[in-house]
Design a protein around this motif. Structure first.
Motif, short mmCIF file in Angstrom:
data_model
loop_
_atom_site.label_atom_id
_atom_site.label_comp_id
_atom_site.label_asym_id
_atom_site.label_seq_id
_atom_site.Cartn_x
_atom_site.Cartn_y
_atom_site.Cartn_z
N ASP A 114 103.73 105.96 -4.38
CA ASP A 114 104.86 106.86 -4.60
C ASP A 114 106.04 106.62 -3.65
O ASP A 114 107.03 107.34 -3.70
N SER A 115 105.96 105.60 -2.81
CA SER A 115 107.14 105.28 -1.99
C SER A 115 107.11 103.81 -1.62
O SER A 115 106.04 103.16 -1.62
N SER A 116 108.30 103.30 -1.30
CA SER A 116 108.37 101.89 -0.91
C SER A 116 107.64 101.69 0.43
O SER A 116 107.03 100.65 0.66
N GLU A 117 107.68 102.72 1.30
CA GLU A 117 107.00 102.61 2.61
C GLU A 117 105.51 102.41 2.40
O GLU A 117 104.88 101.58 3.05
N LYS A 118 104.95 103.19 1.46
CA LYS A 118 103.50 103.07 1.24
C LYS A 118 103.15 101.70 0.65
O LYS A 118 102.18 101.06 1.06
N ALA A 119 103.96 101.26 -0.32
CA ALA A 119 103.67 99.97 -0.96
C ALA A 119 103.77 98.85 0.08
O ALA A 119 102.89 97.98 0.17
N ALA A 120 104.85 98.90 0.89
CA ALA A 120 105.01 97.87 1.92
C ALA A 120 103.88 97.98 2.95
O ALA A 120 103.36 96.97 3.43
N GLY A 121 103.48 99.22 3.25
CA GLY A 121 102.41 99.45 4.23
C GLY A 121 101.09 98.88 3.75
O GLY A 121 100.36 98.24 4.52
N LEU A 122 100.78 99.08 2.50
CA LEU A 122 99.51 98.56 1.96
C LEU A 122 99.52 97.03 1.98
O LEU A 122 98.54 96.40 2.39
N SER A 123 100.63 96.45 1.56
CA SER A 123 100.72 95.00 1.53
C SER A 123 100.56 94.42 2.95
O SER A 123 99.85 93.43 3.15
N LEU A 124 101.19 95.08 3.92
CA LEU A 124 101.11 94.62 5.31
C LEU A 124 99.67 94.76 5.84
O LEU A 124 99.16 93.86 6.52
N PHE A 125 99.04 95.87 5.51
CA PHE A 125 97.64 96.09 5.93
C PHE A 125 96.75 94.95 5.39
O PHE A 125 95.92 94.39 6.11
N LEU A 126 96.95 94.60 4.12
CA LEU A 126 96.15 93.52 3.53
C LEU A 126 96.43 92.20 4.26
O LEU A 126 95.51 91.47 4.63
N GLU A 127 97.72 91.96 4.49
CA GLU A 127 98.11 90.70 5.15
C GLU A 127 97.49 90.61 6.55
O GLU A 127 96.96 89.56 6.94
N GLU A 128 97.55 91.71 7.29
CA GLU A 128 96.98 91.69 8.65
C GLU A 128 95.49 91.41 8.61
O GLU A 128 94.91 90.91 9.56
N ASN A 129 94.87 91.74 7.48
CA ASN A 129 93.43 91.50 7.34
C ASN A 129 93.12 90.24 6.52
O ASN A 129 92.02 90.08 6.01
N GLY A 130 94.14 89.40 6.36
CA GLY A 130 93.90 88.08 5.78
C GLY A 130 94.02 87.97 4.27
O GLY A 130 93.55 86.99 3.68
N VAL A 131 94.65 88.96 3.64
CA VAL A 131 94.80 88.91 2.17
C VAL A 131 96.27 89.07 1.79
O VAL A 131 96.95 89.98 2.27
N ILE A 132 96.74 88.20 0.90
CA ILE A 132 98.13 88.32 0.44
C ILE A 132 98.15 88.93 -0.96
O ILE A 132 97.61 88.37 -1.92
#
Ligand SMILES: Cc1ncc(COP(=O)(O)O)c(C=O)c1O
Length: 375
Positions: free
Chosen positions: A305-323
């Protein structure tokens, strides 16, 4: 930004790190397939990198003709014509069909290449509600007397939705309209033989249906194509300024198309495996209560429901090795989403890792939400 430092497969390397890769459109893992690479290397040695000429002048080789023959055979059509990109395909088609339409009806979430293909002097264009055949019918009824052309994506790039072509086709026939389907994401993916969305819905052979397609996604190569009757391809070769005045597809890329098409045709199981794998992920994502779409395609959005959440989820995945990127993509109606692109080459371990991380983020976010709510 993800800076790639090697080839694209189910994993990528970026900034010295290995990532599990759920992005792009390499659905069948052909972008770096050994047979495709070998064909490209052979073609580079024989033809060089580029002819630096348009197909219309001195840029056509035996490889281009072989690729066009292979595409025509794959599509069960008389002929095919290839050009530099899928993006160009919509322009090329709308150029040569000029005179056969006066009003264009476009899905409101159509891809940017469709919108930019609308000729500047087209009399009228109207957007119909996304995937809404009833609204399309209403607009066509209201604009009776015009020569209508309806244009839509087959699979929508961001959401993985399949346009309801069965319903759209009925409406198109009722109003004697032309139908253009941009099947960039459906070629090699949908339909009993991978011919795309019309085949998926078993639409009849109808000369009023046109597809624009690309070799840059499931086929793993590059370049656009349109197939159909020889009369249609001749119209493109003789009448499209975009086709005539742009540099030909580089010959090594034509060689890649020939090789990947051969692999695709020899391995029909790849498509079913891909769709099954993607469905498994989609179901798991739905069970976790994420908002997504429900289609048997390799593109799975997670809508937040927000760009912050979408960007946050993507970043969380990236930090854990998933793009799986947060999509900032040209669209008329922006959504806050990440886009998971599934490839048949993904392993069970990769899928498990992705799903575990999604679950972890959801749990963490929901408990944050609960804490905020209790203050
Ligand atoms: C629906 C759609 N059409 C056309 C294109 C353009 O194709 P290409 O990348 O081959 O130029 C894309 C690519 O993103 C797409 O998603």
């Amino acid at each position: 930004m993800i800076l790639l430092s090697g080839e694209v497969g189910n994993y990528i390397y970026s900034n010295g790190r290995k990532y599990s890769y759920f992005a792009g459109n390499n659905y069948l893992g052909l972008a770096a397939h050994p047979q495709v690479k070998e064909a490209v290397i052979r073609a580079v040695e024989k033809y060089g990198v580029n002819f630096a000429a348009s197909r219309h002048t001195t840029g056509t080789s035996d490889l281009h003709l072989e690729l066009e023959g292979a595409l025509a055979s794959f599509k069960g059509e008389e002929d095919a014509v290839v050009f530099a990109s899928g993006y160009q395909g919509n322009s090329i088609l709308l150029e040569i069909l000029k005179g056969s339409y006066s009003t264009i009806f476009i899905d409101q979430s159509a891809h940017a290449s469709i919108i930019s293909a609308i000729p500047a002097d087209v009399v009228k264009m109207m957007y119909y509600d996304h995937c809404d055949a009833v609204h399309l019918d209403y607009l066509l009824e209201y604009n009776r007397g015009s020569k209508p052309l309806v244009i839509t994506d087959g699979i929508f790039a961001l959401t993985g939705e399949i346009a309801p072509l069965n319903q759209i086709y009925d409406i198109v026939r009722k109003h004697n309209a032309l139908l253009v389907v941009d099947d960039a994401h459906a070629t090699g993916v949908l339909g009993a033989s991978g011919r795309g969305t019309p085949e998926h819905f078993n639409l009849p052979d109808d000369t009023n249906i046109y597809q624009t397609e690309t070799m840059s996604k499931a086929l793993g190569g590059y370049g656009g194509f349109i197939s159909g009757s020889r009369a249609l391809t001749e119209m493109i070769r003789e009448g499209s300024p975009t086709y005539q005045a742009s540099t030909a597809l580089p010959p090594p890329i034509a060689a890649a198309g020939i090789a990947s098409l051969a692999i695709l045709r020899a391995n029909p199981g790849l498509r079913t495996e891909l769709i099954e794998r993607a469905w498994q992920i989609r179901e798991a994502v739905t069970e976790m209560d994420y908002q997504t779409t429900h289609f048997r395609t390799p593109v799975i959005p997670i809508i937040l429901d927000s760009s912050e959440k979408a960007a946050g989820l993507s970043l969380f995945l990236e930090e854990n090795g998933v793009i799986a990127p947060y999509m900032k993509y040209p669209a008329r109606k922006a959504m806050h989403q990440i886009r998971i692109a599934v490839s048949v080459t993904h392993t069970d371990d990769q899928v498990s890792q992705l799903l575990e991380l999604l679950k972890k983020w959801k749990d963490k976010n929901e408990s944050n939400q609960d804490q905020k709510g209790s203050h």
